[in-house]
Design a protein around this motif. Structure first.
Motif, short mmCIF file in Angstrom:
data_model
loop_
_atom_site.label_atom_id
_atom_site.label_comp_id
_atom_site.label_asym_id
_atom_site.label_seq_id
_atom_site.Cartn_x
_atom_site.Cartn_y
_atom_site.Cartn_z
N ARG A 68 7.39 134.82 -21.58
CA ARG A 68 8.47 135.16 -20.49
C ARG A 68 8.72 136.63 -21.30
O ARG A 68 9.27 137.52 -20.50
CB ARG A 68 9.48 134.37 -20.49
N ALA A 69 8.94 136.71 -22.67
CA ALA A 69 9.57 137.86 -23.35
C ALA A 69 9.02 137.82 -24.75
O ALA A 69 8.46 137.04 -25.19
CB ALA A 69 10.93 137.65 -23.37
N LYS A 70 8.54 139.28 -24.99
CA LYS A 70 8.22 139.61 -26.29
C LYS A 70 9.19 140.43 -27.30
O LYS A 70 9.58 141.46 -26.35
CB LYS A 70 6.93 140.32 -26.15
N GLY A 71 9.30 140.17 -28.32
CA GLY A 71 10.05 141.13 -29.13
C GLY A 71 9.21 141.60 -30.34
O GLY A 71 8.11 142.29 -29.90
N ASN A 72 9.85 141.65 -31.23
CA ASN A 72 9.13 142.41 -32.31
C ASN A 72 8.02 141.53 -32.98
O ASN A 72 7.99 141.26 -34.38
CB ASN A 72 10.05 142.78 -33.69
N ILE A 73 7.07 140.98 -32.26
CA ILE A 73 5.98 140.41 -32.99
C ILE A 73 4.59 141.09 -33.10
O ILE A 73 4.25 141.92 -32.44
CB ILE A 73 5.55 139.10 -31.55
N LEU A 74 4.28 140.66 -34.17
CA LEU A 74 3.05 141.60 -34.85
C LEU A 74 1.77 141.11 -34.03
O LEU A 74 1.71 140.04 -33.51
CB LEU A 74 2.96 141.50 -36.29
N GLU A 75 1.02 141.98 -33.85
CA GLU A 75 -0.47 141.69 -33.10
C GLU A 75 -1.01 140.35 -34.02
O GLU A 75 -1.92 139.68 -33.44
CB GLU A 75 -1.32 142.89 -33.11
N ARG A 76 -0.91 140.65 -35.39
CA ARG A 76 -1.54 139.55 -35.92
C ARG A 76 -1.09 137.96 -35.58
O ARG A 76 -1.55 137.01 -36.09
CB ARG A 76 -1.27 139.53 -37.48
N PHE A 77 0.06 137.94 -35.08
CA PHE A 77 0.92 136.68 -34.42
C PHE A 77 0.64 136.51 -33.09
O PHE A 77 0.63 137.45 -32.12
CB PHE A 77 2.34 136.85 -34.77
N SER A 78 0.50 135.23 -33.04
CA SER A 78 0.45 134.64 -31.35
C SER A 78 0.93 133.47 -31.24
O SER A 78 1.27 132.77 -32.30
CB SER A 78 -1.14 134.76 -30.93
N ALA A 79 0.99 133.13 -30.01
CA ALA A 79 2.13 131.57 -29.74
C ALA A 79 1.60 131.33 -28.53
O ALA A 79 0.91 132.06 -27.46
CB ALA A 79 3.60 132.15 -29.65
N GLN A 80 1.67 130.04 -28.14
CA GLN A 80 1.39 129.50 -26.86
C GLN A 80 2.29 128.22 -26.75
O GLN A 80 2.93 127.59 -27.61
CB GLN A 80 -0.12 129.22 -26.88
N GLN A 81 2.46 127.92 -25.56
CA GLN A 81 3.36 126.60 -25.03
C GLN A 81 2.40 125.90 -24.32
O GLN A 81 1.71 126.39 -23.43
CB GLN A 81 4.66 126.95 -24.20
N PHE A 82 1.95 124.54 -24.61
CA PHE A 82 1.21 123.77 -24.18
C PHE A 82 1.76 122.99 -23.01
O PHE A 82 3.12 123.03 -22.64
CB PHE A 82 0.79 122.63 -25.23
N PRO A 83 1.17 122.24 -21.96
CA PRO A 83 1.67 121.45 -20.99
C PRO A 83 2.68 120.52 -21.31
O PRO A 83 3.43 120.36 -20.41
CB PRO A 83 0.38 120.91 -20.35
N ASP A 84 2.57 119.85 -22.50
CA ASP A 84 3.66 118.82 -23.03
C ASP A 84 4.84 119.87 -23.14
O ASP A 84 5.99 119.12 -23.79
CB ASP A 84 3.27 117.95 -23.83
#
Lengths: 113, 115
Positions: free
Chosen positions: A55-71
Protein backbone atom coordinates in the motif's frame (compact mmCIF):
# COMPACT_ATOMS: atom_id res chain seq x y z
CA UNK A 1 0.68 -6.76 25.30
CA UNK A 2 -0.36 -5.22 21.98
CA UNK A 3 -1.37 -8.49 20.36
CA UNK A 4 1.25 -8.08 17.62
CA UNK A 5 3.92 -10.77 17.69
CA UNK A 6 7.34 -10.68 16.12
CA UNK A 7 9.97 -13.37 15.75
CA UNK A 8 12.78 -13.69 16.41
CA UNK A 9 13.46 -11.28 19.28
CA UNK A 10 17.14 -11.09 18.54
CA UNK A 11 19.17 -11.90 15.48
CA UNK A 12 22.93 -11.83 15.09
CA UNK A 13 24.36 -12.36 11.65
CA UNK A 14 27.27 -11.45 9.43
CA UNK A 15 27.64 -8.93 6.65
CA UNK A 16 26.43 -10.20 3.30
CA UNK A 17 23.91 -12.56 4.82
CA UNK A 18 20.14 -12.66 4.42
CA UNK A 19 17.56 -12.78 7.20
CA UNK A 20 13.79 -12.96 7.47
CA UNK A 21 11.78 -11.24 10.15
CA UNK A 22 8.27 -12.40 10.85
CA UNK A 23 5.22 -10.54 12.12
CA UNK A 24 1.74 -11.67 13.08
CA UNK A 25 -0.77 -8.83 13.34
CA UNK A 26 -3.52 -8.47 15.88
CA UNK A 27 -6.53 -10.61 15.20
CA UNK A 28 -8.70 -8.92 12.59
CA UNK A 29 -6.17 -6.29 11.54
CA UNK A 30 -5.66 -6.06 7.78
CA UNK A 31 -2.77 -3.59 7.65
CA UNK A 32 0.79 -4.41 8.56
CA UNK A 33 3.55 -1.81 8.75
CA UNK A 34 7.30 -2.21 9.10
CA UNK A 35 9.47 0.39 10.80
CA UNK A 36 13.18 0.59 11.46
CA UNK A 37 14.58 2.22 14.59
CA UNK A 38 18.25 3.13 14.63
CA UNK A 39 20.30 5.60 16.62
CA UNK A 40 21.19 7.77 13.64
CA UNK A 41 17.93 7.58 11.64
CA UNK A 42 15.37 7.38 14.43
CA UNK A 43 12.07 5.65 13.72
CA UNK A 44 11.49 5.33 10.01
CA UNK A 45 8.62 3.85 8.07
CA UNK A 46 9.66 1.15 5.64
CA UNK A 47 6.58 -0.35 4.03
CA UNK A 48 2.87 -1.04 4.49
CA UNK A 49 0.73 -3.93 3.36
CA UNK A 50 -3.02 -3.97 3.38
CA UNK A 51 -4.84 -7.25 2.97
CA UNK A 52 -1.98 -8.77 1.01
CA UNK A 53 -1.19 -5.84 -1.22
CA UNK A 54 1.59 -3.30 -0.92
CA UNK A 55 0.00 0.00 0.00
CA UNK A 56 2.80 2.42 0.77
CA UNK A 57 6.56 2.50 0.63
CA UNK A 58 8.90 4.59 2.70
CA UNK A 59 12.66 4.63 3.03
CA UNK A 60 13.08 0.97 2.24
CA UNK A 61 16.31 -0.12 0.60
CA UNK A 62 16.23 -2.20 -2.57
CA UNK A 63 17.99 -4.96 -0.61
CA UNK A 64 14.93 -5.18 1.60
CA UNK A 65 11.59 -6.68 0.60
CA UNK A 66 8.41 -7.66 2.34
CA UNK A 67 5.22 -9.53 1.73
CA UNK A 68 1.93 -10.22 3.45
CA UNK A 69 0.50 -13.70 3.20
CA UNK A 70 -3.15 -14.81 2.90
CA UNK A 71 -3.29 -15.44 6.65
CA UNK A 72 -2.19 -11.78 7.02
CA UNK A 73 1.15 -12.45 8.64
CA UNK A 74 4.03 -10.58 7.11
CA UNK A 75 7.70 -11.17 6.52
CA UNK A 76 10.47 -8.63 6.02
CA UNK A 77 13.44 -9.96 4.10
CA UNK A 78 16.78 -8.22 4.47
CA UNK A 79 19.57 -9.30 2.15
CA UNK A 80 23.22 -8.45 1.49
CA UNK A 81 23.31 -7.16 5.03
CA UNK A 82 25.62 -4.33 5.98
CA UNK A 83 26.81 -3.12 9.37
CA UNK A 84 24.50 -0.14 9.06
CA UNK A 85 21.45 -2.39 8.89
CA UNK A 86 21.85 -3.13 12.59
CA UNK A 87 18.69 -1.77 14.17
CA UNK A 88 15.42 -2.56 15.85
CA UNK A 89 12.77 -3.58 13.37
CA UNK A 90 9.20 -3.07 14.43
CA UNK A 91 6.04 -4.40 12.96
CA UNK A 92 2.74 -2.66 13.62
CA UNK A 93 -0.80 -3.49 12.66
CA UNK A 94 -4.08 -1.67 12.35
CA UNK A 95 -7.58 -2.47 11.24
CA UNK A 96 -6.89 -0.65 8.01
CA UNK A 97 -8.70 2.67 8.04
CA UNK A 98 -6.75 5.86 8.45
CA UNK A 99 -8.21 6.66 11.84
CA UNK A 100 -7.12 3.40 13.34
CA UNK A 101 -4.31 3.24 15.85
CA UNK A 102 -1.23 1.31 14.87
CA UNK A 103 -0.26 -1.22 17.53
CA UNK A 104 3.38 -2.18 17.66
CA UNK A 105 5.04 -5.48 18.28
CA UNK A 106 8.02 -5.90 20.62
CA UNK A 107 10.49 -5.66 17.75
CA UNK A 108 13.36 -7.72 16.40
CA UNK A 109 16.83 -6.53 17.30
CA UNK A 110 19.20 -7.19 14.42
CA UNK A 111 22.93 -7.06 14.89
CA UNK A 112 25.11 -7.36 11.82
CA UNK A 113 28.74 -8.16 12.57
CA UNK B 1 5.46 15.97 3.19
CA UNK B 2 4.50 15.49 6.80
CA UNK B 3 6.91 16.06 9.67
CA UNK B 4 7.07 16.18 13.43
CA UNK B 5 9.41 18.10 15.69
CA UNK B 6 10.15 17.29 19.29
CA UNK B 7 12.40 20.16 20.33
CA UNK B 8 13.62 18.66 23.60
CA UNK B 9 15.89 15.64 23.67
CA UNK B 10 15.28 15.26 27.39
CA UNK B 11 12.82 16.56 29.94
CA UNK B 12 13.60 16.32 33.64
CA UNK B 13 10.88 16.63 36.25
CA UNK B 14 10.48 15.79 39.91
CA UNK B 15 7.93 13.22 40.94
CA UNK B 16 4.62 14.81 41.75
CA UNK B 17 5.22 17.81 39.51
CA UNK B 18 3.36 18.37 36.25
CA UNK B 19 5.12 17.41 33.05
CA UNK B 20 4.93 18.59 29.46
CA UNK B 21 6.56 16.99 26.45
CA UNK B 22 6.40 19.22 23.40
CA UNK B 23 5.49 18.31 19.84
CA UNK B 24 4.83 20.39 16.74
CA UNK B 25 3.79 19.06 13.38
CA UNK B 26 3.50 19.89 9.73
CA UNK B 27 1.02 18.13 7.47
CA UNK B 28 -1.31 18.86 4.59
CA UNK B 29 -4.91 18.84 5.64
CA UNK B 30 -6.24 17.85 9.02
CA UNK B 31 -3.71 15.86 11.00
CA UNK B 32 -4.09 12.63 12.85
CA UNK B 33 -1.75 12.88 15.84
CA UNK B 34 -0.45 10.19 18.17
CA UNK B 35 1.73 9.77 21.22
CA UNK B 36 3.62 6.56 21.92
CA UNK B 37 5.90 5.60 24.79
CA UNK B 38 8.87 3.26 24.63
CA UNK B 39 10.32 1.62 27.71
CA UNK B 40 13.83 0.11 27.56
CA UNK B 41 14.00 -3.00 25.38
CA UNK B 42 10.30 -2.79 24.65
CA UNK B 43 8.13 -1.90 21.71
CA UNK B 44 6.12 1.26 21.35
CA UNK B 45 3.01 1.50 23.45
CA UNK B 46 0.11 3.64 22.30
CA UNK B 47 -0.82 6.44 24.72
CA UNK B 48 -3.40 8.57 22.95
CA UNK B 49 -4.49 10.07 19.67
CA UNK B 50 -6.25 13.07 18.22
CA UNK B 51 -8.42 12.56 15.18
CA UNK B 52 -11.14 15.16 15.53
CA UNK B 53 -13.34 16.75 18.16
CA UNK B 54 -12.31 17.99 21.59
CA UNK B 55 -8.84 19.55 21.56
CA UNK B 56 -7.99 17.94 24.90
CA UNK B 57 -7.45 14.23 24.52
CA UNK B 58 -7.17 11.88 27.47
CA UNK B 59 -5.14 8.71 27.23
CA UNK B 60 -3.56 5.89 29.17
CA UNK B 61 -1.74 6.17 32.52
CA UNK B 62 -3.15 9.64 33.26
CA UNK B 63 -1.61 11.30 30.22
CA UNK B 64 -3.43 13.88 28.14
CA UNK B 65 -2.55 15.99 25.14
CA UNK B 66 -3.77 19.30 23.84
CA UNK B 67 -4.24 19.85 20.14
CA UNK B 68 -3.64 23.45 19.06
CA UNK B 69 -4.31 23.99 15.39
CA UNK B 70 -3.09 27.59 15.24
CA UNK B 71 0.23 26.66 16.79
CA UNK B 72 0.36 23.26 15.05
CA UNK B 73 1.19 21.67 18.36
CA UNK B 74 0.19 18.55 20.23
CA UNK B 75 1.91 18.68 23.61
CA UNK B 76 1.75 15.72 25.97
CA UNK B 77 0.92 16.49 29.59
CA UNK B 78 0.42 14.85 32.93
CA UNK B 79 -0.65 16.66 36.10
CA UNK B 80 1.57 14.64 38.45
CA UNK B 81 4.60 12.73 37.21
CA UNK B 82 5.66 9.33 38.51
CA UNK B 83 9.13 7.81 38.50
CA UNK B 84 7.64 4.97 36.46
CA UNK B 85 6.81 7.47 33.69
CA UNK B 86 10.51 7.68 32.88
CA UNK B 87 10.78 6.50 29.27
CA UNK B 88 11.18 7.64 25.68
CA UNK B 89 8.18 9.44 24.24
CA UNK B 90 7.39 9.75 20.55
CA UNK B 91 4.96 12.05 18.83
CA UNK B 92 3.71 10.93 15.41
CA UNK B 93 1.56 12.37 12.65
CA UNK B 94 -0.39 10.84 9.83
CA UNK B 95 -2.19 12.57 7.02
CA UNK B 96 -5.67 11.34 6.29
CA UNK B 97 -6.71 9.65 3.09
CA UNK B 98 -7.15 6.14 1.80
CA UNK B 99 -5.53 3.14 3.35
CA UNK B 100 -1.94 4.28 2.91
CA UNK B 101 -1.30 5.61 6.33
CA UNK B 102 2.32 5.68 7.41
CA UNK B 103 3.24 7.33 10.68
CA UNK B 104 5.95 9.95 10.69
CA UNK B 105 7.66 10.08 14.06
CA UNK B 106 9.55 12.76 15.87
CA UNK B 107 13.02 12.09 17.19
CA UNK B 108 11.73 11.26 20.63
CA UNK B 109 12.00 12.94 24.02
CA UNK B 110 13.48 11.15 26.98
CA UNK B 111 11.51 11.85 30.14
CA UNK B 112 13.39 11.49 33.38
CA UNK B 113 11.33 11.66 36.57
CA UNK B 114 13.28 11.81 39.79
CA UNK B 115 12.31 11.53 43.45
Amino acid sequence: DSGVTQTPKHLITATGQRVTLRCSPRSGDLSVYWYQQSLDQGLQFLIQYYNGEERAKGNILERFSAQQFPDLHSELNLSSLELGDSALYFCASSAGTTQETQYFGPGTRLLVL
Amino acid sequence: AQSVAQPEDQVNVAEGNPLTVKCTYSVSGNPYLFWYVQYPNRGLQFLLKYITGDNLVKGSYGFEAEFNKSQTSFHLKKPSALVSDSALYFCAVRSPGGTASKLTFGTGTRLQVTL
